[in-house]
Scaffold this motif. Structure first.
Motif, PDB file in Angstrom:
ATOM      1  N   SER A 144      25.188  -2.303   2.956  1.00 40.17           N
ATOM      2  CA  SER A 144      24.343  -2.351   1.751  1.00 40.17           C
ATOM      3  C   SER A 144      23.399  -1.166   1.687  1.00 40.17           C
ATOM      4  CB  SER A 144      23.516  -3.646   1.723  1.00 40.17           C
ATOM      5  OG  SER A 144      24.352  -4.753   1.870  1.00 40.17           O
ATOM      6  N   ILE A 146      23.676   1.499  -0.499  1.00 34.19           N
ATOM      7  CA  ILE A 146      23.468   2.105  -1.816  1.00 34.19           C
ATOM      8  C   ILE A 146      22.086   1.719  -2.321  1.00 34.19           C
ATOM      9  CG2 ILE A 146      24.173   1.906  -4.242  1.00 34.19           C
ATOM     10  CD1 ILE A 146      27.018   2.063  -3.397  1.00 34.19           C
ATOM     11  N   GLU A 172      31.406   3.793   3.807  1.00 35.07           N
ATOM     12  CA  GLU A 172      32.279   4.812   3.195  1.00 35.07           C
ATOM     13  C   GLU A 172      31.990   4.986   1.709  1.00 35.07           C
ATOM     14  OE1 GLU A 172      33.252   1.828   3.864  1.00 35.07           O
ATOM     15  OE2 GLU A 172      34.446   1.088   2.176  1.00 35.07           O
ATOM     16  N   ILE A 173      31.238   4.044   1.116  1.00 33.95           N
ATOM     17  CA  ILE A 173      30.915   4.220  -0.313  1.00 33.95           C
ATOM     18  C   ILE A 173      29.548   4.873  -0.506  1.00 33.95           C
ATOM     19  CG2 ILE A 173      32.422   2.405  -1.234  1.00 33.95           C
ATOM     20  CD1 ILE A 173      29.930   0.591  -1.378  1.00 33.95           C
ATOM     21  N   PHE A 175      27.872   8.070  -1.106  1.00 25.14           N
ATOM     22  CA  PHE A 175      28.182   9.448  -1.496  1.00 25.14           C
ATOM     23  C   PHE A 175      26.896  10.255  -1.544  1.00 25.14           C
ATOM     24  CE2 PHE A 175      31.358   6.585  -3.159  1.00 25.14           C
ATOM     25  CZ  PHE A 175      32.505   7.142  -2.621  1.00 25.14           C
ATOM     26  N   GLU A 176      27.016  11.529  -1.810  1.00 26.53           N
ATOM     27  CA  GLU A 176      25.816  12.348  -1.927  1.00 26.53           C
ATOM     28  C   GLU A 176      24.906  11.775  -3.005  1.00 26.53           C
ATOM     29  OE1 GLU A 176      26.019  13.676   1.104  1.00 26.53           O
ATOM     30  OE2 GLU A 176      24.514  14.886   0.083  1.00 26.53           O
ATOM     31  N   HIS A 260      38.513   7.045   7.708  1.00 20.69           N
ATOM     32  CA  HIS A 260      38.393   5.727   7.079  1.00 20.69           C
ATOM     33  C   HIS A 260      39.676   5.407   6.310  1.00 20.69           C
ATOM     34  CE1 HIS A 260      36.904   2.391   4.673  1.00 20.69           C
ATOM     35  NE2 HIS A 260      35.958   2.283   5.573  1.00 20.69           N
ATOM     36  N   PRO A 261      40.103   4.138   6.293  1.00 23.16           N
ATOM     37  CA  PRO A 261      41.369   3.789   5.619  1.00 23.16           C
ATOM     38  C   PRO A 261      41.224   3.449   4.139  1.00 23.16           C
ATOM     39  CG  PRO A 261      40.541   1.870   6.761  1.00 23.16           C
ATOM     40  CD  PRO A 261      39.547   2.992   7.040  1.00 23.16           C
ATOM     41  N   ALA A 262      40.093   3.754   3.527  1.00 22.12           N
ATOM     42  CA  ALA A 262      39.932   3.459   2.093  1.00 22.12           C
ATOM     43  C   ALA A 262      41.163   3.904   1.308  1.00 22.12           C
ATOM     44  CB  ALA A 262      38.683   4.159   1.540  1.00 22.12           C
ATOM     45  N   LEU A 263      41.640   3.064   0.421  1.00 22.11           N
ATOM     46  CA  LEU A 263      42.823   3.277  -0.435  1.00 22.11           C
ATOM     47  C   LEU A 263      44.151   2.996   0.267  1.00 22.11           C
ATOM     48  CD1 LEU A 263      42.052   6.555  -2.447  1.00 22.11           C
ATOM     49  CD2 LEU A 263      42.013   4.203  -3.291  1.00 22.11           C
TER      50      LEU A 263
ATOM     51  N   GLY B  27      30.248  -6.819  -3.517  1.00 24.01           N
ATOM     52  CA  GLY B  27      30.680  -6.258  -2.231  1.00 24.01           C
ATOM     53  C   GLY B  27      30.959  -4.769  -2.283  1.00 24.01           C
ATOM     54  N   MET B  28      31.448  -4.277  -3.428  1.00 24.38           N
ATOM     55  CA  MET B  28      31.792  -2.855  -3.539  1.00 24.38           C
ATOM     56  C   MET B  28      30.612  -2.023  -4.048  1.00 24.38           C
ATOM     57  SD  MET B  28      34.951  -2.662  -2.439  1.00 24.38           S
ATOM     58  CE  MET B  28      35.779  -1.197  -3.093  1.00 24.38           C
ATOM     59  N   THR B  29      29.452  -2.664  -4.223  1.00 26.79           N
ATOM     60  CA  THR B  29      28.287  -1.885  -4.683  1.00 26.79           C
ATOM     61  C   THR B  29      27.097  -2.121  -3.739  1.00 26.79           C
ATOM     62  OG1 THR B  29      27.704  -3.638  -6.280  1.00 26.79           O
ATOM     63  CG2 THR B  29      29.050  -1.800  -7.093  1.00 26.79           C
ATOM     64  N   VAL B  30      26.295  -3.141  -4.039  1.00 25.41           N
ATOM     65  CA  VAL B  30      25.068  -3.318  -3.239  1.00 25.41           C
ATOM     66  C   VAL B  30      25.294  -4.109  -1.953  1.00 25.41           C
ATOM     67  CG1 VAL B  30      23.606  -3.120  -5.274  1.00 25.41           C
ATOM     68  CG2 VAL B  30      24.382  -5.384  -4.523  1.00 25.41           C
ATOM     69  N   GLY B  31      26.466  -4.714  -1.804  1.00 23.42           N
ATOM     70  CA  GLY B  31      26.791  -5.381  -0.541  1.00 23.42           C
ATOM     71  C   GLY B  31      26.407  -6.840  -0.493  1.00 23.42           C
ATOM     72  N   SER B  32      25.186  -7.149  -0.884  1.00 20.39           N
ATOM     73  CA  SER B  32      24.779  -8.557  -0.944  1.00 20.39           C
ATOM     74  C   SER B  32      23.780  -8.702  -2.080  1.00 20.39           C
ATOM     75  CB  SER B  32      24.168  -9.018   0.378  1.00 20.39           C
ATOM     76  OG  SER B  32      23.100  -8.170   0.736  1.00 20.39           O
ATOM     77  N   LYS B  40      13.326  -6.816  -4.240  1.00 21.76           N
ATOM     78  CA  LYS B  40      14.448  -5.948  -3.883  1.00 21.76           C
ATOM     79  C   LYS B  40      15.498  -5.972  -4.991  1.00 21.76           C
ATOM     80  CE  LYS B  40      16.161  -3.166  -0.968  1.00 21.76           C
ATOM     81  NZ  LYS B  40      15.479  -1.873  -0.942  1.00 21.76           N
ATOM     82  N   MET B  44      17.364  -2.931  -6.981  1.00 23.61           N
ATOM     83  CA  MET B  44      18.804  -2.779  -6.767  1.00 23.61           C
ATOM     84  C   MET B  44      19.629  -3.061  -8.018  1.00 23.61           C
ATOM     85  SD  MET B  44      19.066  -1.664  -3.773  1.00 23.61           S
ATOM     86  CE  MET B  44      20.652  -1.938  -2.990  1.00 23.61           C
ATOM     87  N   HIS B  47      22.102  -0.626  -9.364  1.00 25.33           N
ATOM     88  CA  HIS B  47      23.261  -0.295  -8.524  1.00 25.33           C
ATOM     89  C   HIS B  47      24.338  -1.391  -8.505  1.00 25.33           C
ATOM     90  CE1 HIS B  47      21.207   3.205  -6.820  1.00 25.33           C
ATOM     91  NE2 HIS B  47      20.134   2.454  -6.680  1.00 25.33           N
ATOM     92  N   ASN B  79      26.010   5.180  -8.442  1.00 29.83           N
ATOM     93  CA  ASN B  79      26.467   4.900  -7.069  1.00 29.83           C
ATOM     94  C   ASN B  79      27.385   5.963  -6.474  1.00 29.83           C
ATOM     95  OD1 ASN B  79      25.123   2.517  -7.365  1.00 29.83           O
ATOM     96  ND2 ASN B  79      26.929   1.188  -7.327  1.00 29.83           N
ATOM     97  N   PHE B  80      27.994   6.791  -7.321  1.00 33.11           N
ATOM     98  CA  PHE B  80      29.013   7.695  -6.770  1.00 33.11           C
ATOM     99  C   PHE B  80      28.963   9.048  -7.459  1.00 33.11           C
ATOM    100  CE2 PHE B  80      30.751   4.824  -9.918  1.00 33.11           C
ATOM    101  CZ  PHE B  80      31.397   5.653 -10.804  1.00 33.11           C
ATOM    102  N   THR B  90      35.263   4.127  -4.467  1.00 32.64           N
ATOM    103  CA  THR B  90      34.339   3.108  -4.978  1.00 32.64           C
ATOM    104  C   THR B  90      35.087   1.911  -5.547  1.00 32.64           C
ATOM    105  OG1 THR B  90      32.607   4.720  -5.453  1.00 32.64           O
ATOM    106  CG2 THR B  90      32.537   2.665  -6.703  1.00 32.64           C
ATOM    107  N   GLY B  93      38.719   1.434  -2.692  1.00 30.28           N
ATOM    108  CA  GLY B  93      38.745   1.838  -1.293  1.00 30.28           C
ATOM    109  C   GLY B  93      39.076   0.672  -0.385  1.00 30.28           C
ATOM    110  N   LYS B  94      38.077  -0.137  -0.145  1.00 33.26           N
ATOM    111  CA  LYS B  94      38.246  -1.254   0.783  1.00 33.26           C
ATOM    112  C   LYS B  94      39.086  -2.368   0.173  1.00 33.26           C
ATOM    113  CE  LYS B  94      34.264  -2.522   2.280  1.00 33.26           C
ATOM    114  NZ  LYS B  94      32.998  -2.340   3.022  1.00 33.26           N
TER     115      LYS B  94
END
Lengths: 407, 407
Positions: A144, A146, A172-173, A175-176, A260-263, B27-32, B40, B44, B47, B79-80, B90, B93-94
């Motif tokens: 978490s 981001i 892995e998510i 980014f800059e 990392h195995p993303a994708l 799960g693919m952004t803020v995680g929780s 918080k 968040m 994002h 986020n990216f 993003t 990936g996972k």
């Protein structure tokens, strides 16, 4: 004649697989053969693909969709340049689109391999850096991240580091971004790592996520290394294997790279199509020079069958290649109770990698790391976890209660 | 809040798809999320991924494996970074590795699109270069070129050029080699093109295959352009979309780029996994700047269902994007009798692309090109091919006899 080989699993309810194999061997190399005049055949012979093996699997009473053949074809090296894009286009370019076909194995000639220095560090190199030679290693994953600012990131890093892990990897998510650019987070986290090391007595690698445009990756990596980075994380499949090959073989990139195995799930899970996990995350990652390779473990929620995990591992560590080994990192769903099983499956040369199994520990992130350290100690000494989880190891005890004990 | 979107098809016999969608969005952004304290959450919120749509398909009496949902999720741009690797990691990936899930559609925000100049030429630009505005175009493909020397290559090129085609492309498995290095074959073929042009009165683009190590692709391209190249062919998927994005947006690369679909079959054919052809060969190829995009036609032996072809076409030419269109090039199994059907399916903005349908013509390669030119003339004038294939068009007549007539 030096050749690389490709093995495919072809599904068809009635095809003549031998004929199909011949048509691939000719079609993907010289294009046509039987029509060629004799003189032309002589000059083209060295370019012609060769069918090495055709194993038809046709069980009695096979249902539709069950008949398949494993076919191996040799592709003369003279036909393609010594890079991964050329090999993949040669062996699986056009035919990937031609019916039910999955690429299940590659074979590299010595000549082809001569362009691949392989992992710069590999298992031994990582062990040397960390000074850990007698046990599996432990990695934890940022969670978490981001939207976190640099202080929040440092705080999460410190908790992980104090738990006694050997490696910490970026999400892995990540980014800059303005809050935590790579050179800033490397600087802050490596300082936190030093502070934690004074308490734990352990060295620590921090794999910072290398992102951005392809042509800027090297300068990003150097920026991170200048800031003190001692490892990098890289989403290989979103860029292509050749980009990893160039980064890993660059003499200025002087830190281990974790792949990392993303994708990867876009390629391997189908029975009938795509590329097997052992090729994708085993053979090609090592060839391209990954020092550590993450892949979905067979233990958790995001799972891969155990035999596919073992096939990846075999490709990462086999001594039949003249390049360094890559460290297997089975990931997802890992908690301390699984450690003895992971060591039975993978042996000592493995990274035990946990995210939720560390951050979700009932006593907190730091305790989460300790529980794993204790589980590894116990397993190394041949002590049952339940026995080791006594009053002197409350973190392990709490972990076993939370997620279940030894399997 | 500016976001890109991803649509997935999820298969599961009993899952709560809404819950699954929420878990991907978080799960693919803020995680929780639910665990976060209110303060918080406020920071968040920007994002957090958002579930935009969940369409469950559960036909009465659905068999196991038939229940699915189409789920669309919005991923905040903040986020990216604005590159294709970041977007793909993003949104896929996972989760590409998490059960039966296929990526079926992307949506790009204006903010994200601002990093993508798109095709430098596109359909209109290619028409302008060739001076062809009132008809579909015709491309032929080198065949069996591995092992050919430069004279043999010139000979094959000349035959194709004299047939009256508008574009000629290299075989995608022709890599850098001593016999026909890119600058040499460009020089020789372009000279042959000029000679042919004097006979046919037609301009000609030759797409030379751009190969080699990633960091050398630009210099290879410039070498080809210096030698006179007026187009390039590129195996995009073996290098990654970002490499095409960098090449196509480079001001020094002043020729159209044709994207070859080699390896695409590793992603799109499975019902349950991977990435749809319309995303892979439609949305992402155009976004990355391909001027022409090849893909398996629905007509031949290496086939793709017609609706998938139409979906690719729609993405290549839709006017909803602020970038140039890409020219659709349905390929494989094309013979002159199919021309009216291709034009019904694709309209005028299509490249009729043939390999065997030109080289395999009973009267030879040059006649093979002419047969296609005649078929296009007939279709444009609304004349049935069988009628047009009279004594003044013997090449078309022979083609219809060899491969069958109008469908």
């Amino acid at each position: 004649m030096s050749s690389c080989t490709a093995t495919y699993r072809l599904y068809d309810d009635k095809a003549d697989f031998r004929k199909k194999a011949e048509s691939i061997a000719v079609g993907m190399t010289v294009g046509s053969w039987t029509e060629l005049p004799q003189a032309k055949r002589e000059s083209m012979q060295k370019h012609l693909g060769q069918v090495l093996q055709v194993d038809v699997h046709e069980p009695e009473g096979a249902q539709p969709g069950e008949r398949f053949a494993d076919v191996t074809i040799a592709y003369p090296d003279v036909n393609f340049s010594k890079d991964i894009p050329a090999l993949l286009v040669t062996v699986f370019g056009k035919i990937s689109m031609d019916g039910r076909i999955k690429l299940t194995k590659l074979g590299f000639s010595d000549d082809y391999l001569s362009s691949f220095p392989g992992p710069k560090y590999g298992i031994q190199g990582i062990r040397d850096i960390l000074g850990v030679h007698d046990r599996p290693m432990l990695m934890s994953i940022f969670k978490s991240v981001i939207g976190l600012n640099i202080d929040e990131l440092r705080d999460q890093f410190t908790k992980q580091a104090l738990g006694g892990v050997d490696l910490i990897k970026d999400d892995e998510i990540l980014f800059e971004n303005e809050l935590t650019p790579i050179e800033k987070r490397v600087e802050v986290c490596l300082k936190a790592a030093e502070a934690a090391s004074r308490e734990t007595g352990k060295k620590l690698l921090y794999a910072a996520n290398l992102t951005g445009r392809t042509s800027s990756l090297k300068s990003q990596a150097l920026k991170a290394i200048d800031a003190g980075a001692n490892a990098l994380l890289f989403n290989v499949l979103s860029y292509g294997y050749d980009v990893l090959h160039e980064l890993s073989s660059d003499p200025e990139i002087t830190v281990p790279i974790a792949a990392h195995p993303a994708l990867a799930g876009a390629y391997y899970p189908s029975q009938h199509y795509g590329i097997s996990a052992s090729v994708l995350l085993g053979q090609l990652m090592r060839l391209a020079g990954a020092d550590l390779v993450l892949f979905p473990s067979p233990y958790g929620s995001v799972t891969m069958p155990r035999e596919e995990n073992m096939a990846i591992r075999d490709e990462l560590i086999t001594s039949t290649l003249p390049i360094r080994t890559s460290m297997p990192v089975p990931s997802a769903g890992i908690h301390p109770g699984l450690v003895p099983l992971i060591l039975r499956d993978f042996g000592q040369d493995v990274v035990v990698n946990a995210g939720g199994g560390i951050h979700g520990h009932p006593m907190g992130t730091e305790a989460g790391g300790r529980a794993f350290v204790q589980a590894i100690e116990a397993a190394q000494r041949g002590i049952r976890l339940a026995e080791y989880a006594d009053a002197t190891h409350p973190e392990l005890k709490a972990a076993l209660e939370a997620w279940g004990g030894e399997r």
